[in-house]
Design a protein around this motif. Structure first.
Motif: not given
Length: 129
Positions: A90-97
């Motif tokens: 699940d490691t990542a950069v998370y973005y909302c849109a």
């Protein structure tokens, strides 16, 4: 000017939990759907979860189904992503849109990045084993 600001990222051990927030401000549209996406190092951006304007319809990618929950607080113009049982993958950069929608389309969610018009800057989530 529409702004989406994510918060709540951080480092956690496998099995732990985090709650991401996405605060929306400056909008001129009355209703909008929200999606969460992530991009791991070296990989393409992928859809994680989506929620309709009304909040009664949600969608999740298979790998997070049953572990992540997306919700929204219309009064606060904020969308949340509760992440439980986190895994190293699940490691990542998370973005909302955000995708502005007509009111009569308020029950739809969207899973494709190209459908969204506004994006946050992202928040890093790191899960260690």
């Amino acid at each position: 000017q529409v702004q989406l600001v994510e918060s709540g990222g951080g480092s956690v051990q496998a099995g732990g939990s985090l709650r991401l927030s996405c605060a929306v401000s400056g909008r001129t549209f009355s209703s909008y759907a929200v999606g969460w996406f992530r991009r791991a190092l070296g990989l393409e951006r992928e859809f994680v979860a989506g929620i309709s304007w009304t909040g009664d319809n949600t969608s999740y990618t298979d790998s997070v189904q049953g572990r992540f929950t997306v919700s929204r607080d219309l009064a606060r113009d904020t969308v949340y992503l509760q992440m439980n049982s986190l895994k190293p993958e699940d490691t990542a950069v998370y973005y909302c849109a955000a995708k502005p929608v007509r009111t009569w389309l308020g029950s739809y969610y969207y899973t494709q990045a190209v459908e969204y018009d506004y994006w946050g800057q992202g928040t890093q989530v790191t899960v260690s084993s």
